[in-house]
Design an enzyme around this catalytic site. Structure first.
Site, PDB file in Angstrom:
ATOM      1  N   ARG A  92      -2.451   4.905   7.320  1.00 45.51           N
ATOM      2  CA  ARG A  92      -2.778   3.569   7.857  1.00 45.51           C
ATOM      3  C   ARG A  92      -2.600   3.629   9.359  1.00 45.51           C
ATOM      4  O   ARG A  92      -1.597   4.170   9.855  1.00 45.51           O
ATOM      5  CB  ARG A  92      -1.859   2.499   7.265  1.00 45.51           C
ATOM      6  N   THR A 137       0.835  -1.200   0.000  1.00 46.36           N
ATOM      7  CA  THR A 137       0.000   0.000   0.000  1.00 46.36           C
ATOM      8  C   THR A 137       0.871   1.250   0.000  1.00 46.36           C
ATOM      9  O   THR A 137       0.672   2.170  -0.801  1.00 46.36           O
ATOM     10  CB  THR A 137      -0.951  -0.014   1.218  1.00 46.36           C
TER      11      THR A 137
HETATM   12  N1   CP Z   1      -2.453  -5.510   0.715  1.00 41.72           N
HETATM   13  C1   CP Z   1      -1.845  -4.740   1.641  1.00 41.72           C
HETATM   14  O1   CP Z   1      -2.474  -3.897   2.316  1.00 41.72           O
HETATM   15  O2   CP Z   1      -0.509  -5.011   1.772  1.00 41.72           O
HETATM   16  P1   CP Z   1       0.492  -4.201   2.713  1.00 41.72           P
HETATM   17  O3   CP Z   1       0.093  -4.509   4.148  1.00 41.72           O
HETATM   18  O4   CP Z   1       1.857  -4.700   2.361  1.00 41.72           O
HETATM   19  O5   CP Z   1       0.310  -2.742   2.430  1.00 41.72           O
END
Ligand code: CP
Length: 303
Positions: free
Chosen positions: A101, A52
């Site tokens: 996030r 992400t």
């Molecule tokens: N799909 C996804 O959110 O992967 P990451 O946690 O690596 O960002």
């Protein structure tokens, strides 16, 4: 859509989602377009990420924008006791859009209420991951030629897996039939099943899918989310409950595709990787084009 945040997948109407998928197709054909020149995008990752964060940063770089932010809250003033409120207030004044996030459900909504710039939810705890859903929709439309009336299998950790929550909400717009395959402890939460009930959609819950796998158009595998378990023993009991192997795919539909938001741990055996039905690495690449389209849409930039 200027100055709009993306917190829940329901923040986009169906026609807006289609517009983003169509724009992403154009970015796939020509990814380098200097549409974000002079703009600064903040990427605030309070939880680890590979796809992400890096696909957002790749998207921003290809659009000519600049990036500020952190990939680890330990390098921010959160370690000195700064609140999320104050962090967002400050970063709003340093940037034109915030990608965040955070491990707490609802944190993205809270940030969007404080920020004076759009906020994109890059995953809030076990709640939602709407930009992952846009890339999943793109991957499904690209491989199936349609989003309508598909039989979608969701397998693994449906309780804590935020990607399946927002994907089920989104696919309900196109009358999907859902098969939810999970251990009892990790079933799809009631709030998302109620959402599908209200949409008049069918879903079926199973603990095993070997007998029904031939019906799937999409098998969406998920990792058991170790970081969300309070008791490590509970994680140990369920961590390897589903392992998809190549031999299990022999009676599946010719155009069936296997998706996974990644990272994978053990739930897809590496012998599946070379099967043409495995689509998870291409799916992750689609994250760059779709995130280019999401950034432009939220900033009111047209192609
Ligand atoms: N799909 C996804 O959110 O992967 P990451 O946690 O690596 O960002």
């Amino acid at each position: 859509m200027k100055n709009r945040s993306l917190v829940s997948i329901d923040d986009f109407s169906t026609s807006e989602m289609i517009g983003i998928l169509d724009m992403a197709e154009k970015f796939e054909k020509q990814p380098v377009r200097k549409l974000l020149e002079g703009r600064v995008i903040a990427t605030l990752f309070f939880e680890p990420s590979t796809r992400t964060r890096l696909s957002f940063e790749s998207a921003i770089n290809r659009l000519g924008g600049k990036i500020v932010g952190f990939s680890d809250a330990a390098s921010s003033s959160v370690t000195k006791g700064e609140t999320l409120h104050d962090t967002i207030k400050m970063v709003s004044s340093y940037s034109d859009l915030i990608v965040m996030r955070h491990p707490i459900e609802g944190s993205a909504r809270y940030a969007s209420e404080i920020a004076t710039v759009p906020v994109i939810n890059a995953g809030d705890g076990a709640n939602q991951h709407p930009t992952q859903t846009i890339l999943d929709l793109y991957s499904i439309r690209k491989t199936q030629g349609t989003l309508e009336n598909l039989n979608v299998f969701m397998v693994g950790d449906l309780k804590y897996g935020r990607t399946v929550h927002s994907l089920a909400m989104a696919m309900s717009r196109w009358k999907a039939t859902f098969n939810f395959i999970s251990p009892e402890e990790l079933k799809m939460p009631d709030e998302f099943k109620l959402y599908l009930d209200n949409m008049g959609l069918k879903y079926y819950e199973h603990s095993d899918f070997s007998e029904i796998i031939s019906k799937a158009d999409i098998i969406y595998m998920t990792r058991v989310q170790k970081e969300r378990f309070s008791d490590p023993m509970d994680y140990e009991k369920v961590k390897n409950v589903y392992v998809l192997k190549n031999a299990m795919l022999k009676d599946t539909k010719p155009n069936m595709k296997i998706l996974h938001p990644l990272p994978r741990v053990n739930e897809i055996h590496i012998d599946v990787d070379t099967n043409p039905k495995a689509y998870y690495f291409e799916q992750a690449l689609n994250g760059v084009f779709t995130r280019q389209a999401i950034l432009c849409t939220l900033l009111g930039i047209k192609l």
